[in-house]
Design a protein around this motif. Structure first.
Motif, PDB file in Angstrom:
ATOM      1  N   VAL A   1      -3.924  80.549  54.336  1.00 22.45           N
ATOM      2  CA  VAL A   1      -2.468  80.430  54.238  1.00 22.45           C
ATOM      3  C   VAL A   1      -1.758  81.531  55.019  1.00 22.45           C
ATOM      4  CG1 VAL A   1      -0.518  80.351  52.638  1.00 22.45           C
ATOM      5  CG2 VAL A   1      -2.702  79.290  52.002  1.00 22.45           C
ATOM      6  N   ARG A   2      -2.280  82.752  54.941  1.00 25.27           N
ATOM      7  CA  ARG A   2      -1.647  83.859  55.668  1.00 25.27           C
ATOM      8  C   ARG A   2      -1.679  83.596  57.175  1.00 25.27           C
ATOM      9  NH1 ARG A   2      -0.123  88.888  54.150  1.00 25.27           N
ATOM     10  NH2 ARG A   2      -1.028  88.492  52.091  1.00 25.27           N
TER      11      ARG A   2
ATOM     12  N   GLN B   1      -1.997  80.639  58.577  1.00 27.11           N
ATOM     13  CA  GLN B   1      -1.120  79.496  58.825  1.00 27.11           C
ATOM     14  C   GLN B   1       0.318  79.961  59.002  1.00 27.11           C
ATOM     15  OE1 GLN B   1      -1.707  76.190  59.059  1.00 27.11           O
ATOM     16  NE2 GLN B   1      -3.739  75.835  58.193  1.00 27.11           N
ATOM     17  N   ALA B   2       0.741  80.895  58.145  1.00 27.08           N
ATOM     18  CA  ALA B   2       2.115  81.393  58.237  1.00 27.08           C
ATOM     19  C   ALA B   2       2.299  82.292  59.453  1.00 27.08           C
ATOM     20  CB  ALA B   2       2.473  82.157  56.960  1.00 27.08           C
ATOM     21  N   ARG B   3       1.339  83.192  59.691  1.00 22.11           N
ATOM     22  CA  ARG B   3       1.470  84.140  60.809  1.00 22.11           C
ATOM     23  C   ARG B   3       1.619  83.401  62.137  1.00 22.11           C
ATOM     24  NH1 ARG B   3       0.591  88.887  60.712  1.00 22.11           N
ATOM     25  NH2 ARG B   3      -0.711  88.761  58.846  1.00 22.11           N
TER      26      ARG B   3
ATOM     27  N   VAL C   1       4.677  80.749  62.277  1.00 24.19           N
ATOM     28  CA  VAL C   1       6.005  81.296  62.592  1.00 24.19           C
ATOM     29  C   VAL C   1       6.105  81.593  64.088  1.00 24.19           C
ATOM     30  CG1 VAL C   1       7.540  83.269  62.256  1.00 24.19           C
ATOM     31  CG2 VAL C   1       6.448  82.198  60.287  1.00 24.19           C
TER      32      VAL C   1
ATOM     33  N   LEU D   1       6.942  76.283  56.379  1.00 24.62           N
ATOM     34  CA  LEU D   1       6.368  77.597  56.072  1.00 24.62           C
ATOM     35  C   LEU D   1       7.197  78.416  55.098  1.00 24.62           C
ATOM     36  CD1 LEU D   1       5.516  78.545  59.765  1.00 24.62           C
ATOM     37  CD2 LEU D   1       3.882  77.751  58.041  1.00 24.62           C
TER      38      LEU D   1
ATOM     39  N   THR E   1       5.943  79.473  51.567  1.00 26.67           N
ATOM     40  CA  THR E   1       4.786  80.365  51.399  1.00 26.67           C
ATOM     41  C   THR E   1       5.037  81.777  51.916  1.00 26.67           C
ATOM     42  OG1 THR E   1       3.859  79.627  53.520  1.00 26.67           O
ATOM     43  CG2 THR E   1       3.154  78.453  51.543  1.00 26.67           C
ATOM     44  N   VAL E   2       5.900  81.932  52.900  1.00 29.97           N
ATOM     45  CA  VAL E   2       6.110  83.254  53.506  1.00 29.97           C
ATOM     46  C   VAL E   2       6.503  84.317  52.473  1.00 29.97           C
ATOM     47  CG1 VAL E   2       7.606  84.561  55.052  1.00 29.97           C
ATOM     48  CG2 VAL E   2       6.553  82.449  55.844  1.00 29.97           C
TER      49      VAL E   2
ATOM     50  N   ILE F   1       4.514  89.240  59.403  1.00 26.49           N
ATOM     51  CA  ILE F   1       5.057  87.884  59.552  1.00 26.49           C
ATOM     52  C   ILE F   1       6.587  87.935  59.539  1.00 26.49           C
ATOM     53  CG2 ILE F   1       5.235  85.597  58.480  1.00 26.49           C
ATOM     54  CD1 ILE F   1       2.368  85.991  57.450  1.00 26.49           C
TER      55      ILE F   1
ATOM     56  N   LEU G   1       9.578  86.251  61.823  1.00 22.91           N
ATOM     57  CA  LEU G   1      10.554  85.387  61.156  1.00 22.91           C
ATOM     58  C   LEU G   1      11.974  85.840  61.493  1.00 22.91           C
ATOM     59  CD1 LEU G   1      10.384  82.927  59.273  1.00 22.91           C
ATOM     60  CD2 LEU G   1      10.752  84.479  57.349  1.00 22.91           C
TER      61      LEU G   1
END
Length: 338
Positions: A260-261, A263-265, A268, A290, A293-294, A302, A306
């Motif tokens: 997940v981390r 995926q977000a990193r 974004v 996203l 979860t961020v 991240i 963002l």
């Protein structure tokens, strides 16, 4: 920094999930008091500690630093406490493993937005690695420091630290990560040729077999092709957002669902690339996926991208997709800054 410091002031509150994680980290020392003193018991202990380290890295993909840092601190301390009573070989293994826990704690501290604590944890990892007979963690620490400089926007320092790491002639894995970090520094500096050459070196080095496949993987472990992902990142910094978006589209699709981390990193950064390429509606759609979860990840790195995404989309504030996304984007930025 004390071994069990978990962040600014070492006073991160422990909720129920934190206590569970910290309790798991102490499980080895509580269930096997003095077990490492006899070598026949030592190898199972080492294997359990390695396995637990893998679980913490997985936890770090789904939980914030406030969850993971106390557990890493407790486990680093537990392994260090066991080492003096162990035989020579097991003592070295315990110290080397504790250094890996400390190094990962440094990354979690950086994710929490505390660069000073991150560097202190990294220094602690170097000391433990040296005590365990690992001469290469000090070189990898240069790569970690280069990453801190990269997120601070200091291209020259990023390049210099990464090159110093390569000059130390480390194992291929560390040399490859150093080349990859150097490439990001050149990307930040706008030097396309040097960036692509460093990426080529990184690909060659990271494709080689590791020296010790039984040890935990050093550096990123949830990205199937880190050089391809980094290439997409660099292309954005080099001023090629459309090519960057295409590369990141391909690589983000390969990430495992539980990462997940990551995926977000990279998600974004992917949304940022699409926005800069003028694909505003698609960028907003990617970002919306996203935003839930961020805030949970509590990632300062991240949040950096963002905020860049928010500034880029603000240029198109009259666009319907941007107007609809803006309140949720602002909420996510506010939640991530707490």
């Amino acid at each position: 920094m004390p071994e069990d410091s978990t962040g600014p002031g070492g006073d991160l509150a422990l909720g129920r999930r934190h206590v569970v994680a910290a309790g798991a980290a102490s499980l080895l020392s509580l269930s096997c008091p003095g077990a490492a003193a006899a070598d026949p018991v030592g190898p199972p202990l080492i294997e359990a500690a390695r396995s637990l380290f893998g679980h913490f890295r997985t936890l770090g993909q789904t939980a914030g630093p406030q969850v993971v840092l106390p557990a890493l601190a407790a486990q680093t301390r537990s392994l260090c406490d066991l080492a003096p009573n162990a035989g020579p070989q097991i003592r070295r293994e315990l110290l080397r493993l504790s250094s890996r826990y400390a190094e990962y704690a440094g990354w979690m501290a950086q994710e929490a937005g505390n660069d000073d604590a991150a560097l202190q944890w990294t220094n602690r990892a170097v000391s433990l690695g040296a005590a365990g007979g690992d001469p290469h963690l000090a070189t990898y620490a240069l790569v970690r420091r280069a990453l801190v400089s990269f997120y601070a926007g200091d291209a020259a320092e990023t390049i210099a630290l990464a090159q110093r790491a390569q000059q130390a002639k480390p194992p291929s894995r560390i040399a490859g990560l150093a080349s990859q970090q150097e490439a990001q520094g050149h990307g930040l500096a706008g030097d396309r040729s040097a960036c692509l050459h460093a990426l080529d070196r990184a690909r060659d080095l990271l494709s080689r077999p590791v020296d010790d496949p039984t040890s935990p993987v050093i550096g990123p472990s949830f990205v199937s092709d880190p050089v391809a992902m980094t290439t997409g990142w660099c292309l954005y910094d080099l001023g090629h957002p459309r090519q960057a978006a295409e590369a990141l589209d391909r690589e983000v699709a390969k990430l495992p669902a539980h990462a997940v981390r990551n995926q977000a990193r990279y998600g974004v950064r992917r949304a940022l690339a699409h926005a800069t390429a003028g694909e505003i509606e698609h960028s907003c759609a990617l970002a919306r996926e996203l935003l839930g979860t961020v805030p949970l990840l509590g990632s300062a790195t991240i949040a950096t991208d963002l905020r860049r995404l928010a500034r880029t989309l603000n240029r198109y504030h009259t666009h319907r997709a941007v107007r609809e996304l803006s309140p949720d984007l602002a909420l996510a930025l506010h939640a991530g800054s707490r």
